[in-house]
Design an enzyme around this catalytic site. Structure first.
Site, PDB file in Angstrom:
ATOM      1  NE  ARG A 227       6.741 -23.722   4.268  1.00 25.31           N
ATOM      2  CZ  ARG A 227       7.711 -24.231   3.495  1.00 25.31           C
ATOM      3  NH1 ARG A 227       7.964 -25.522   3.502  1.00 25.31           N
ATOM      4  NH2 ARG A 227       8.432 -23.448   2.724  1.00 25.31           N
ATOM      5  CG  HIS A 275      12.281 -27.628   5.802  1.00 26.80           C
ATOM      6  ND1 HIS A 275      11.512 -26.584   6.248  1.00 26.80           N
ATOM      7  CD2 HIS A 275      12.121 -27.643   4.453  1.00 26.80           C
ATOM      8  CE1 HIS A 275      10.930 -25.993   5.223  1.00 26.80           C
ATOM      9  NE2 HIS A 275      11.285 -26.626   4.111  1.00 26.80           N
TER      10      HIS A 275
HETATM   11  P1  NDP Z   1       1.441 -24.792  -5.288  1.00 26.45           P
HETATM   12  O1  NDP Z   1       1.141 -23.385  -4.951  1.00 26.45           O
HETATM   13  O2  NDP Z   1       1.782 -25.158  -6.692  1.00 26.45           O
HETATM   14  O3  NDP Z   1       0.231 -25.741  -4.846  1.00 26.45           O
HETATM   15  C1  NDP Z   1      -0.463 -25.585  -3.672  1.00 26.45           C
HETATM   16  C2  NDP Z   1      -1.644 -26.545  -3.680  1.00 26.45           C
HETATM   17  O4  NDP Z   1      -2.314 -26.440  -2.436  1.00 26.45           O
HETATM   18  C3  NDP Z   1      -2.660 -26.222  -4.782  1.00 26.45           C
HETATM   19  O5  NDP Z   1      -3.159 -27.391  -5.347  1.00 26.45           O
HETATM   20  C4  NDP Z   1      -3.745 -25.489  -3.998  1.00 26.45           C
HETATM   21  O6  NDP Z   1      -5.034 -25.589  -4.560  1.00 26.45           O
HETATM   22  C5  NDP Z   1      -3.700 -26.218  -2.692  1.00 26.45           C
HETATM   23  N1  NDP Z   1      -4.306 -25.401  -1.640  1.00 26.45           N
HETATM   24  C6  NDP Z   1      -3.875 -24.209  -1.154  1.00 26.45           C
HETATM   25  N2  NDP Z   1      -4.730 -23.748  -0.219  1.00 26.45           N
HETATM   26  C7  NDP Z   1      -5.700 -24.680  -0.120  1.00 26.45           C
HETATM   27  C8  NDP Z   1      -6.879 -24.765   0.640  1.00 26.45           C
HETATM   28  N3  NDP Z   1      -7.233 -23.803   1.519  1.00 26.45           N
HETATM   29  N4  NDP Z   1      -7.662 -25.843   0.492  1.00 26.45           N
HETATM   30  C9  NDP Z   1      -7.322 -26.820  -0.403  1.00 26.45           C
HETATM   31  N5  NDP Z   1      -6.230 -26.795  -1.168  1.00 26.45           N
HETATM   32  C10 NDP Z   1      -5.429 -25.730  -1.032  1.00 26.45           C
HETATM   33  O7  NDP Z   1       2.620 -25.231  -4.320  1.00 26.45           O
HETATM   34  P2  NDP Z   1       3.724 -26.378  -4.526  1.00 26.45           P
HETATM   35  O8  NDP Z   1       3.043 -27.632  -4.909  1.00 26.45           O
HETATM   36  O9  NDP Z   1       4.831 -25.894  -5.371  1.00 26.45           O
HETATM   37  O10 NDP Z   1       4.299 -26.459  -3.041  1.00 26.45           O
HETATM   38  C11 NDP Z   1       3.450 -26.796  -1.951  1.00 26.45           C
HETATM   39  C12 NDP Z   1       4.138 -26.494  -0.649  1.00 26.45           C
HETATM   40  O11 NDP Z   1       5.180 -27.436  -0.410  1.00 26.45           O
HETATM   41  C13 NDP Z   1       4.861 -25.141  -0.618  1.00 26.45           C
HETATM   42  O12 NDP Z   1       3.955 -24.097  -0.342  1.00 26.45           O
HETATM   43  C14 NDP Z   1       5.857 -25.347   0.486  1.00 26.45           C
HETATM   44  O13 NDP Z   1       5.304 -24.884   1.693  1.00 26.45           O
HETATM   45  C15 NDP Z   1       6.051 -26.863   0.556  1.00 26.45           C
HETATM   46  N6  NDP Z   1       7.434 -27.243   0.249  1.00 26.45           N
HETATM   47  C16 NDP Z   1       8.156 -27.988   1.160  1.00 26.45           C
HETATM   48  C17 NDP Z   1       9.447 -28.355   0.893  1.00 26.45           C
HETATM   49  C18 NDP Z   1      10.214 -29.208   1.839  1.00 26.45           C
HETATM   50  O14 NDP Z   1      11.406 -29.458   1.644  1.00 26.45           O
HETATM   51  N7  NDP Z   1       9.626 -29.719   2.893  1.00 26.45           N
HETATM   52  C19 NDP Z   1      10.121 -27.947  -0.338  1.00 26.45           C
HETATM   53  C20 NDP Z   1       9.266 -27.205  -1.238  1.00 26.45           C
HETATM   54  C21 NDP Z   1       7.985 -26.864  -0.949  1.00 26.45           C
HETATM   55  P3  NDP Z   1      -5.384 -24.971  -6.012  1.00 26.45           P
HETATM   56  O15 NDP Z   1      -4.645 -25.880  -6.989  1.00 26.45           O
HETATM   57  O16 NDP Z   1      -6.837 -25.091  -6.099  1.00 26.45           O
HETATM   58  O17 NDP Z   1      -4.845 -23.567  -6.012  1.00 26.45           O
END
Ligand code: NDP
Length: 312
Positions: A227, A275
């Protein structure tokens, strides 16, 4: 018979009509799919996308869940009218797309492909730019969720030294997993190539700023398919101009579409993709939606429920 409101953009319906019907039938669910205009008080499930027609969930009094077709939920997670459970999309199509995008751009920088594209000038440069082999290249993935973990595993499978960072502690075979503020410092210091696959939350906003970019090895490369909020754009542009950051491939931005006059478009060290890193694929996404409806009807817990306090 559950009533499902397809509340994505109307132009998405043709792509979803057959996959949803097929997936519901395969899940053994006899359901009626309706469109905006149907009585909100009659709806059991909402299939949702951020730019679709439903933003006020108050009238959906019997809705058991809102099922997002998007993985990122920042546009709905703070919606105060939403009292129903919210589930995000975790889809094998999204995962495969993200793995391909991240692996492709990692290999591009790892192999120095741009160097040969821009130096095709009749000079035979054998031996000038020999990249290290993958085991000698340190790649960092910020975010080890559904998508980040899949990318980390794919890169480790190619032999890269992979470090992954998450909020909570994790164990993933072949990945050096770190977490928290100290873990981030450690990860940044070793990140020759860094991909951020984090959700948009207040905690991740401007995480890559002047201070964190300065911690990275000189000439490091940034990939952002997560993002746009994660990057302090002025700081990244300054770090690129100073040579601290060697290149960036950015798929997501604070403002989308990226404004035509944004400096990223013309910057020689920046690649902009619009995107497209990972698209939700109707066939596999429909199976996820159908499985959650099956669960809802059976009184079982939903898959991929959003933790609204954490924001993802
Ligand atoms: P998940 O919710 O499965 O994973 C998010 C990860 O980020 C987790 O490992 C989480 O940690 C970590 N995280 C969140 N907040 C923090 C923080 N403050 N500090 C450290 N680590 C953090 O999401 P996905 O993997 O499914 O997707 C990730 C993002 O990818 C989506 O939110 C979306 O915005 C983006 N995306 C982009 C696309 C594109 O086409 N460009 C398409 C699809 C998604 P923990 O494991 O400890 O909870």
């Amino acid at each position: 018979m559950p009533r499902i409101l397809f509340a994505a953009k109307p132009e998405q319906w043709p792509a979803y009509e057959t996959p949803l019907a097929t997936a519901l039938a395969e899940a053994g669910i006899d359901a009626e799919i309706v469109h905006p205009g149907a009585d909100p008080a009659s709806i059991d499930y909402i299939v949702y996308t951020p730019f679709g027609p439903v933003q006020d969930f108050t009238p959906y009094t019997r809705t058991k869940a809102v099922l997002s077709l998007w993985a990122g939920v920042e546009r709905i997670v703070g919606n105060e009218t939403l009292t129903q459970p919210l589930c995000r999309m975790v889809d094998e199509g999204l995962e495969r797309g993200m793995v391909e995008w991240v692996t492709g751009h990692t290999l591009r920088y790892h192999l120095g492909i741009d160097f040969y594209r821009t130096h095709q000038d009749g000079v035979w440069r054998q031996g000038e730019q020999v990249p290290p082999l993958a085991p000698d290249r340190s790649v960092v993935i910020l975010g080890l969720g559904a998508l980040g973990a899949a990318c980390a595993k794919a890169l480790a499978g190619l032999g890269f030294k992979v470090t992954g960072w998450s909020r909570t502690p994790k164990t993933l075979e072949g990945i050096d997993c770190v977490h928290g503020a100290e873990g981030l410092k450690m990860a940044l210091e070793r990140a020759e190539i860094l991909a951020t696959i984090l959700p948009n939350t207040p905690e991740t906003t401007n995480l890559l700023n002047a201070e964190s970019l300065a911690r990275m090895p000189k000439g490091a490369v940034i990939l952002n398919p997560g993002r746009g909020n994660v990057i302090d754009d002025d700081a990244l542009l300054a770090a690129l101009d100073a040579g601290q950051i060697g290149g960036a491939t950015l798929d997501v931005f604070k403002t989308e579409p990226l404004p035509a006059d944004h400096p990223y478009w013309a910057h020689p060290k920046v690649t902009v993709t619009p995107h497209i890193a990972a698209e939700t694929r109707p066939a596999s996404a429909a199976r996820v939606i159908a499985e959650n409806i099956r669960r809802g009807e059976a009184g079982e817990p939903f898959l991929f429920r959003v933790d609204r306090a954490q924001g993802y």
